[in-house]
Scaffold this active site. Structure first.
Site, short mmCIF file in Angstrom:
data_model
loop_
_atom_site.label_atom_id
_atom_site.label_comp_id
_atom_site.label_asym_id
_atom_site.label_seq_id
_atom_site.Cartn_x
_atom_site.Cartn_y
_atom_site.Cartn_z
N SER A 275 3.03 -28.84 9.21
CA SER A 275 2.71 -28.63 10.43
C SER A 275 3.28 -28.98 11.54
O SER A 275 4.11 -30.01 11.83
CB SER A 275 0.83 -28.91 10.34
OG SER A 275 0.41 -28.91 11.94
N ARG A 313 9.19 22.33 -1.46
CA ARG A 313 9.75 20.62 -0.95
C ARG A 313 9.14 20.26 0.68
O ARG A 313 8.49 21.24 1.29
CB ARG A 313 11.66 20.83 -0.17
CG ARG A 313 12.69 20.74 -1.56
CD ARG A 313 13.84 21.30 -1.64
NE ARG A 313 14.35 20.41 -0.59
CZ ARG A 313 15.02 20.40 -0.12
NH1 ARG A 313 16.27 21.69 -0.14
NH2 ARG A 313 16.28 19.62 0.89
#
Length: 450
Positions: A275, A313
């Protein structure tokens, strides 16, 4: 934050994966498509669809020429696909117009790009599978070592019954094995795409199916036996398998975030994160990465499955795959790597586990006591009686086993400590360890596309 933490120098050690990242680089994509174009020319030349000498020339040149991906960017922005620009650049670089005219004969952009993707996926999925196997092996060793380490099993976040830490680890590992098996089964099914502009193969020659089969053989891919321009089930399966791999890592990560909490502290992780202001903390960074990758993959998979490809497509569906699929593979690969590392860092705090099992009220034995009491009365009544006595134990601080014994003096109480309370948990742990050893067979070779 970076637009892509997978390729960010800042986040390279947290999310980055250079080995997989190379397979999803622009260079690898161009190289794969060039291999496809060259192989297609060669098989068409042998079949007499194009001059054989041109097919041989184009095949050799495809392995020797270098094309700068950045030089194709403008064309991609205009055309929505890289193949037209690539073909034009190759024809120019060949300096042999008599051969260059036969390049990309009868195929369409999607054929070349999808087949190139299959070449890269074959290698990428092999890497992910190997990492999953390594993670399973590390978890298997841990499960076997801790098969009889007693701990409290939890359900719905509550202490439930006695179990073993090895059995919990096995619960992390089985999804890893299943994900590896899925990828192992998928890789041989990765296939070429070759069906021309509208999926009919009209311009590929008199026998398009034979050309497709020959291309598949030349590239070491499967022959799908059909057009799959708008039938994307194989891509969906790859995405789902990668999502399952990340979800497997997330399961272990979620449990470790609980077990490493300060108020639980039943597991320690070597090398926790620091931390910026609290010197005492060792944050569970690696489990958090596993959970984040699992959540990310779930979201990416949802985007890919948002709609089927339209008509013969569908550019929009195809573009979505470009955005999503590489990220899913990267997440799966990174998750497997981190999980293997975490498995080697996990250290159970046996005293903390034992202390939770030795809760003075003995409530963890409520199920066993209710089944013992069910020998003397109907099961629903026995369960209700133990529930009432559990409430009394909480109210008075008197251990539940004592209250049951006093209320039912003739009752034979079951064992409430030792190996007998663990049930099949040790066997579950060892069964997984055996399976983890067995999954290590069958790793195949890969192809370098750098």
């Amino acid at each position: 934050m970076s637009a892509s933490p997978f390729s960010s120098p800042l986040y390279a050690r947290l999310f980055g994966d250079a080995e997989l990242g190379r397979l999803f680089s622009d260079t690898a994509e161009i190289r794969a498509m060039m291999l496809v174009l060259g192989a297609l020319a060669k098989v068409q030349g042998k079949a007499g669809v194009i001059p054989e000498v041109s097919g041989a020339f184009l095949h050799r040149a495809s392995m020797e020429l270098q094309i700068d991906p950045a030089a194709l960017a403008q064309g991609v922005g205009q055309n929505g696909v890289s193949v037209p620009g690539l073909v034009a650049a190759l024809r120019k670089a060949l300096e042999a117009p008599e051969h260059a005219a036969w390049l990309h004969w009868g195929a369409t952009s999607q054929d070349i790009q999808d087949t190139g993707l299959m070449l890269r996926l074959r290698q990428a999925l092999g890497l992910v599978e190997a990492r999953l196997v390594a993670a399973a092996g590390a978890l298997g060793r841990l499960a076997e070592a801790e098969a009889e380490t007693p701990m409290a099993a939890r359900t719905y976040g509550q202490v439930a019954v006695p179990s073993s830490f090895g059995a919990l680890v096995a619960g992390w590992g089985w999804p890893v094995i299943r994900a590896a098996e899925r990828l192992r089964a998928l890789r041989p099914r990765l296939c070429v795409s070759l069906s021309g502009a509208g999926g009919t193969g009209t311009m590929l020659g008199p026998d398009p199916a034979a050309i497709r089969a020959a291309l598949a053989a030349a590239l070491g891919l499967a022959d799908p036996g059909r057009s799959w321009h708008a039938e994307r089930s194989l891509i969906a399966e790859v995405a789902e398998a990668c999502g399952a791999a990340a979800a497997a890592g997330a399961k272990a990560g979620e449990d470790l975030l609980i077990l490493t909490r300060s108020d639980v502290a039943e597991v320690r992780l070597a090398g926790g994160g620091a931390s910026s202001t609290m010197p005492q903390k060792e944050n569970p960074v690696a489990p958090s990465v596993l959970v984040a990758l699992g959540r990310f993959s779930a979201a990416q998979g949802a985007a890919l499955g948002a709609g089927a490809a339209r008509e013969a497509r569908d550019g929009a569906a195809w573009f979505t795959e470009w955005l999503v699929l590489p990220q899913l593979v990267m997440a799966a690969g990174k998750s497997a790597t981190v999980l293997a590392e975490v498995a080697a860092q996990v250290a159970p705090d046996r005293s903390a586990m034992a202390a939770r099992l030795a809760d003075p009220l003995g409530l963890i034995h409520a199920e066993a006591l209710s089944f013992a009491l069910a020998r003397a009365m109907p099961r629903p009544e026995a369960q209700g009686e133990v529930k009432r006595l559990a409430a009394e134990a909480r109210a008075t601080g008197t251990p539940l086993p004592r209250l049951v014994a006093e209320a039912h003096p003739g009752l034979a109480l079951p064992p409430l400590e030792g190996r007998a309370t663990l049930g099949t948990a040790p066997d579950e742990a060892r069964a997984f360890a055996r399976a983890a050893r067995e999954i290590g067979d069958g790793q195949g070779p890969t192809v370098n596309l750098d």
